[in-house]
Design a protein around this motif. Structure first.
Motif, PDB file in Angstrom:
ATOM      1  N   HIS A   5       0.835  -1.204   0.000  1.00 13.54           N
ATOM      2  CA  HIS A   5       0.000   0.000   0.000  1.00 13.54           C
ATOM      3  C   HIS A   5       0.873   1.260   0.000  1.00 13.54           C
ATOM      4  N   LEU A   6       1.962   1.234   0.756  1.00 17.97           N
ATOM      5  CA  LEU A   6       2.877   2.377   0.768  1.00 17.97           C
ATOM      6  C   LEU A   6       3.521   2.588  -0.602  1.00 17.97           C
ATOM      7  N   ILE A   7       3.899   1.498  -1.241  1.00 12.96           N
ATOM      8  CA  ILE A   7       4.474   1.586  -2.588  1.00 12.96           C
ATOM      9  C   ILE A   7       3.458   2.202  -3.541  1.00 12.96           C
ATOM     10  N   TYR A   8       2.219   1.726  -3.460  1.00  8.54           N
ATOM     11  CA  TYR A   8       1.153   2.257  -4.311  1.00  8.54           C
ATOM     12  C   TYR A   8       0.987   3.761  -4.079  1.00  8.54           C
ATOM     13  N   MET A   9       0.904   4.155  -2.793  1.00 11.00           N
ATOM     14  CA  MET A   9       0.719   5.570  -2.472  1.00 11.00           C
ATOM     15  C   MET A   9       1.903   6.411  -2.963  1.00 11.00           C
ATOM     16  N   ALA A  10       3.115   5.932  -2.728  1.00  6.56           N
ATOM     17  CA  ALA A  10       4.300   6.675  -3.165  1.00  6.56           C
ATOM     18  C   ALA A  10       4.324   6.816  -4.683  1.00  6.56           C
ATOM     19  N   ASN A  11       3.981   5.754  -5.385  1.00  8.15           N
ATOM     20  CA  ASN A  11       3.956   5.817  -6.851  1.00  8.15           C
ATOM     21  C   ASN A  11       2.859   6.743  -7.356  1.00  8.15           C
ATOM     22  N   GLN A  12       1.733   6.833  -6.640  1.00 10.29           N
ATOM     23  CA  GLN A  12       0.679   7.782  -7.016  1.00 10.29           C
ATOM     24  C   GLN A  12       1.202   9.216  -6.887  1.00 10.29           C
ATOM     25  N   ILE A  13       1.936   9.485  -5.826  1.00 13.25           N
ATOM     26  CA  ILE A  13       2.546  10.808  -5.654  1.00 13.25           C
ATOM     27  C   ILE A  13       3.514  11.058  -6.808  1.00 13.25           C
ATOM     28  N   GLY A  14       4.300  10.039  -7.149  1.00 13.62           N
ATOM     29  CA  GLY A  14       5.230  10.156  -8.262  1.00 13.62           C
ATOM     30  C   GLY A  14       4.541  10.462  -9.578  1.00 13.62           C
ATOM     31  N   THR A  15       3.410   9.825  -9.806  1.00 12.49           N
ATOM     32  CA  THR A  15       2.633  10.064 -11.031  1.00 12.49           C
ATOM     33  C   THR A  15       2.169  11.516 -11.091  1.00 12.49           C
ATOM     34  N   PHE A  16       1.731  12.046  -9.948  1.00  5.30           N
ATOM     35  CA  PHE A  16       1.291  13.438  -9.892  1.00  5.30           C
ATOM     36  C   PHE A  16       2.419  14.392 -10.290  1.00  5.30           C
TER      37      PHE A  16
END
Length: 72
Positions: A5-16
């Motif tokens: 879940h942390l990886i997913y959240m961090a990657n979402q921030i990265g996408t932004f």
């Protein structure tokens, strides 16, 4: 919170931040994690990086590495 879940959240921030290019994206991701993630979340993502950091997008990985260097 699970590492996945942390990886997913961090990657979402990265996408932004991706559209800003790596010179602005990496510091932006780092700053976001410092400001908005609680210490347990930051510790967990740093531990994931120490375990190899699989699944992190390149800019996100660089941001987490910067976070580690800054001692957060």
């Amino acid at each position: 919170m699970s590492p996945d879940h942390l990886i997913y959240m961090a990657n979402q921030i990265g996408t932004f931040f991706k559209s800003q290019g790596p010179d602005k994206a990496v510091p932006g991701i780092t700053e976001h994690i410092k400001k908005f993630w609680d210490p347990r979340m930051r510790s967990a993502i740093l531990a994931h990086l120490d375990a190899g950091g699989s699944g992190l997008q390149p800019d996100v990985r660089a941001a987490v590495e910067a976070l580690k260097i800054q001692g957060s």
